[in-house]
Design a protein around this motif. Structure first.
Motif, PDB file in Angstrom:
ATOM      1  N   ASP A 143       0.824  -1.209   0.000  1.00  0.00           N
ATOM      2  CA  ASP A 143       0.000   0.000   0.000  1.00  0.00           C
ATOM      3  C   ASP A 143       0.860   1.263   0.000  1.00  0.00           C
ATOM      4  O   ASP A 143       0.472   2.282  -0.583  1.00  0.00           O
ATOM      5  N   VAL A 144       2.008   1.199   0.647  1.00  0.00           N
ATOM      6  CA  VAL A 144       2.925   2.351   0.614  1.00  0.00           C
ATOM      7  C   VAL A 144       3.346   2.626  -0.824  1.00  0.00           C
ATOM      8  O   VAL A 144       3.331   3.772  -1.286  1.00  0.00           O
ATOM      9  N   HIS A 145       3.710   1.566  -1.534  1.00  0.00           N
ATOM     10  CA  HIS A 145       4.146   1.737  -2.921  1.00  0.00           C
ATOM     11  C   HIS A 145       3.009   2.260  -3.802  1.00  0.00           C
ATOM     12  O   HIS A 145       3.232   3.104  -4.681  1.00  0.00           O
ATOM     13  N   ARG A 146       1.791   1.783  -3.567  1.00  0.00           N
ATOM     14  CA  ARG A 146       0.665   2.286  -4.359  1.00  0.00           C
ATOM     15  C   ARG A 146       0.476   3.778  -4.129  1.00  0.00           C
ATOM     16  O   ARG A 146       0.272   4.548  -5.071  1.00  0.00           O
TER      17      ARG A 146
ATOM     18  N   VAL B  42       3.692   2.973   8.791  1.00  0.00           N
ATOM     19  CA  VAL B  42       3.338   2.804   7.380  1.00  0.00           C
ATOM     20  C   VAL B  42       2.518   1.529   7.183  1.00  0.00           C
ATOM     21  O   VAL B  42       2.218   1.158   6.052  1.00  0.00           O
ATOM     22  N   TYR B  43       2.138   0.877   8.286  1.00  0.00           N
ATOM     23  CA  TYR B  43       1.510  -0.433   8.181  1.00  0.00           C
ATOM     24  C   TYR B  43       0.031  -0.458   8.525  1.00  0.00           C
ATOM     25  O   TYR B  43      -0.561  -1.524   8.627  1.00  0.00           O
ATOM     26  N   ASP B  44      -0.591   0.698   8.714  1.00  0.00           N
ATOM     27  CA  ASP B  44      -2.048   0.736   8.803  1.00  0.00           C
ATOM     28  C   ASP B  44      -2.534   1.893   7.944  1.00  0.00           C
ATOM     29  O   ASP B  44      -1.845   2.904   7.784  1.00  0.00           O
ATOM     30  N   LEU B  45      -3.709   1.724   7.357  1.00  0.00           N
ATOM     31  CA  LEU B  45      -4.187   2.655   6.346  1.00  0.00           C
ATOM     32  C   LEU B  45      -4.442   4.049   6.907  1.00  0.00           C
ATOM     33  O   LEU B  45      -4.218   5.047   6.206  1.00  0.00           O
ATOM     34  N   GLU B  46      -4.887   4.142   8.137  1.00  0.00           N
ATOM     35  CA  GLU B  46      -5.170   5.451   8.708  1.00  0.00           C
ATOM     36  C   GLU B  46      -3.883   6.255   8.873  1.00  0.00           C
ATOM     37  O   GLU B  46      -3.821   7.444   8.519  1.00  0.00           O
ATOM     38  N   SER B  47      -2.833   5.619   9.372  1.00  0.00           N
ATOM     39  CA  SER B  47      -1.547   6.306   9.527  1.00  0.00           C
ATOM     40  C   SER B  47      -0.968   6.670   8.173  1.00  0.00           C
ATOM     41  O   SER B  47      -0.410   7.759   7.985  1.00  0.00           O
ATOM     42  N   LEU B  48      -1.111   5.750   7.210  1.00  0.00           N
ATOM     43  CA  LEU B  48      -0.593   6.002   5.869  1.00  0.00           C
ATOM     44  C   LEU B  48      -1.344   7.159   5.209  1.00  0.00           C
ATOM     45  O   LEU B  48      -0.740   7.988   4.517  1.00  0.00           O
ATOM     46  N   ALA B  49      -2.651   7.231   5.445  1.00  0.00           N
ATOM     47  CA  ALA B  49      -3.435   8.343   4.906  1.00  0.00           C
ATOM     48  C   ALA B  49      -2.944   9.676   5.463  1.00  0.00           C
ATOM     49  O   ALA B  49      -2.829  10.668   4.732  1.00  0.00           O
ATOM     50  N   ARG B  50      -2.638   9.701   6.750  1.00  0.00           N
ATOM     51  CA  ARG B  50      -2.133  10.941   7.353  1.00  0.00           C
ATOM     52  C   ARG B  50      -0.799  11.351   6.732  1.00  0.00           C
ATOM     53  O   ARG B  50      -0.555  12.545   6.500  1.00  0.00           O
ATOM     54  N   LEU B  51       0.057  10.376   6.449  1.00  0.00           N
ATOM     55  CA  LEU B  51       1.337  10.691   5.807  1.00  0.00           C
ATOM     56  C   LEU B  51       1.111  11.273   4.417  1.00  0.00           C
ATOM     57  O   LEU B  51       1.790  12.220   4.014  1.00  0.00           O
ATOM     58  N   GLY B  52       0.151  10.689   3.687  1.00  0.00           N
ATOM     59  CA  GLY B  52      -0.149  11.200   2.351  1.00  0.00           C
ATOM     60  C   GLY B  52      -0.610  12.647   2.375  1.00  0.00           C
ATOM     61  O   GLY B  52      -0.172  13.476   1.561  1.00  0.00           O
ATOM     62  N   VAL B  53      -1.475  12.975   3.316  1.00  0.00           N
ATOM     63  CA  VAL B  53      -1.967  14.345   3.444  1.00  0.00           C
ATOM     64  C   VAL B  53      -0.828  15.277   3.859  1.00  0.00           C
ATOM     65  O   VAL B  53      -0.689  16.393   3.339  1.00  0.00           O
TER      66      VAL B  53
ATOM     67  N   GLU C 229      -8.518  11.962  -2.242  1.00  0.00           N
ATOM     68  CA  GLU C 229      -7.859  11.121  -3.243  1.00  0.00           C
ATOM     69  C   GLU C 229      -7.012  10.050  -2.567  1.00  0.00           C
ATOM     70  O   GLU C 229      -6.975   8.895  -3.017  1.00  0.00           O
ATOM     71  N   VAL C 230      -6.320  10.409  -1.498  1.00  0.00           N
ATOM     72  CA  VAL C 230      -5.521   9.443  -0.750  1.00  0.00           C
ATOM     73  C   VAL C 230      -6.390   8.303  -0.254  1.00  0.00           C
ATOM     74  O   VAL C 230      -6.063   7.116  -0.416  1.00  0.00           O
ATOM     75  N   ARG C 231      -7.505   8.642   0.334  1.00  0.00           N
ATOM     76  CA  ARG C 231      -8.379   7.614   0.902  1.00  0.00           C
ATOM     77  C   ARG C 231      -9.012   6.757  -0.193  1.00  0.00           C
ATOM     78  O   ARG C 231      -9.234   5.551   0.009  1.00  0.00           O
ATOM     79  N   GLU C 232      -9.308   7.335  -1.327  1.00  0.00           N
ATOM     80  CA  GLU C 232      -9.850   6.556  -2.440  1.00  0.00           C
ATOM     81  C   GLU C 232      -8.840   5.515  -2.920  1.00  0.00           C
ATOM     82  O   GLU C 232      -9.189   4.364  -3.190  1.00  0.00           O
ATOM     83  N   VAL C 233      -7.581   5.914  -3.005  1.00  0.00           N
ATOM     84  CA  VAL C 233      -6.537   4.983  -3.442  1.00  0.00           C
ATOM     85  C   VAL C 233      -6.356   3.864  -2.414  1.00  0.00           C
ATOM     86  O   VAL C 233      -6.304   2.677  -2.760  1.00  0.00           O
ATOM     87  N   LEU C 234      -6.278   4.227  -1.151  1.00  0.00           N
ATOM     88  CA  LEU C 234      -6.037   3.219  -0.118  1.00  0.00           C
ATOM     89  C   LEU C 234      -7.232   2.281   0.065  1.00  0.00           C
ATOM     90  O   LEU C 234      -7.058   1.130   0.490  1.00  0.00           O
ATOM     91  N   ALA C 235      -8.412   2.736  -0.278  1.00  0.00           N
ATOM     92  CA  ALA C 235      -9.613   1.910  -0.118  1.00  0.00           C
ATOM     93  C   ALA C 235      -9.758   0.867  -1.221  1.00  0.00           C
ATOM     94  O   ALA C 235     -10.498  -0.104  -1.058  1.00  0.00           O
ATOM     95  N   ASP C 236      -9.070   1.050  -2.334  1.00  0.00           N
ATOM     96  CA  ASP C 236      -9.188   0.138  -3.477  1.00  0.00           C
ATOM     97  C   ASP C 236      -7.809  -0.432  -3.796  1.00  0.00           C
ATOM     98  O   ASP C 236      -6.964   0.239  -4.380  1.00  0.00           O
ATOM     99  N   ALA C 237      -7.579  -1.677  -3.417  1.00  0.00           N
ATOM    100  CA  ALA C 237      -6.259  -2.300  -3.554  1.00  0.00           C
ATOM    101  C   ALA C 237      -5.824  -2.487  -4.996  1.00  0.00           C
ATOM    102  O   ALA C 237      -4.663  -2.836  -5.252  1.00  0.00           O
ATOM    103  N   THR C 238      -6.710  -2.250  -5.951  1.00  0.00           N
ATOM    104  CA  THR C 238      -6.324  -2.416  -7.353  1.00  0.00           C
ATOM    105  C   THR C 238      -5.713  -1.142  -7.935  1.00  0.00           C
ATOM    106  O   THR C 238      -5.045  -1.194  -8.968  1.00  0.00           O
ATOM    107  N   VAL C 239      -5.950   0.001  -7.268  1.00  0.00           N
ATOM    108  CA  VAL C 239      -5.471   1.276  -7.810  1.00  0.00           C
ATOM    109  C   VAL C 239      -3.956   1.341  -7.675  1.00  0.00           C
ATOM    110  O   VAL C 239      -3.418   1.169  -6.577  1.00  0.00           O
TER     111      VAL C 239
END
Length: 243
Positions: free
Chosen positions: A100-103, A132-143, A151-161
């Protein structure tokens, strides 16, 4: 001229290697004309999302070491990182899937914020400044890196993006012969493996810039003693400097 860097946020030598490359780039006369692109490489691509464990425990399992020996391995890398001016907190570091970090880094690349997110992710993983290993923390880093939260949350919510982009980077690394990271490719002319000293990167940049050898991708600089993390997740210790 383009420099492509394959790395994984879980790789301590990628953390060190990025700092050393930037020092080498700063000493390069044409640094303003260098485009740096960071590409994906997972050290443990088969690790399930949510499978997170303490780094010391992972080292014990992977290398068959005692807890004291594994902790000493971590501290050895930490000392090298600190020698480069990088913060490194060995207490409570975790290991997990970095897919997810790489995505999210691919989204950041598309929005011109890749370097900012990469720095934040490294500091979260190695300096104890987050996770970097839970989506909420990763979302905060993205912001924090300057990406739009929606947009960050949309990407993290869909593992295919951006999943195909991550896989494409990894397949390209395999085609280029990368067996570990960090792996640097300069102008698709030279490859430099491992967390080399800054002066090696400067020489490699000069050599690639001058275009002295118009040959297929090959080594630039001295790879002997270069510290790197292999595709099995094994991270080599840095060899002592030669007299």
């Amino acid at each position: 001229m383009r420099v492509e860097i394959w790395s994984d946020i879980a790789c301590p030598w990628c953390y060190v290697g990025k700092a050393r490359f930037e020092k080498g780039l700063a000493a390069f006369a044409h640094r303003e004309e260098i485009e740096v692109v960071h590409r994906s490489f997972e050290l443990d691509p088969h690790r399930a999302k949510g499978d997170v464990e303490p780094v010391v425990g992972m080292l014990m399992r992977k290398y068959g070491r005692s807890r004291e020996e594994a902790a000493a391995m971590e501290e050895q890398v930490a000392a090298t990182a600190r020698g480069e001016g990088l913060p490194y907190d060995t207490a409570g570091r975790m290991a997990g899937s970095t897919f997810d970090v790489h995505r999210l880094l691919h989204l950041a690349k598309a929005r011109g914020r890749q370097s900012e997110l990469l720095d934040l992710a490294y500091r979260a993983n190695f300096a104890g400044e987050g996770s970097v290993y839970d989506l909420e923390s990763l979302a905060r880093l993205g912001v924090e890196a300057g990406l739009a939260e929606e947009e960050v949350r949309e990407v993290l919510a869909d593992a295919t993006v951006y999943a195909d982009d991550v896989r494409a980077d990894e397949e390209e690394a395999a085609r280029l012969g990368a067996t570990g990271v960090p792996f640097f490719v300069l102008d698709r002319r030279y490859g430099v493996s491992g967390g080399q000293p800054a002066e090696v990167f400067t020489r490699a940049l000069e050599q690639a810039w001058q275009g002295r050898a118009l040959q297929p991708l090959g080594p630039a600089g001295d790879d002997e003693g270069a510290a790197a993390c292999g595709v099995d997740g094994a991270c080599e210790a840095e060899a002592p400097s030669r007299p």
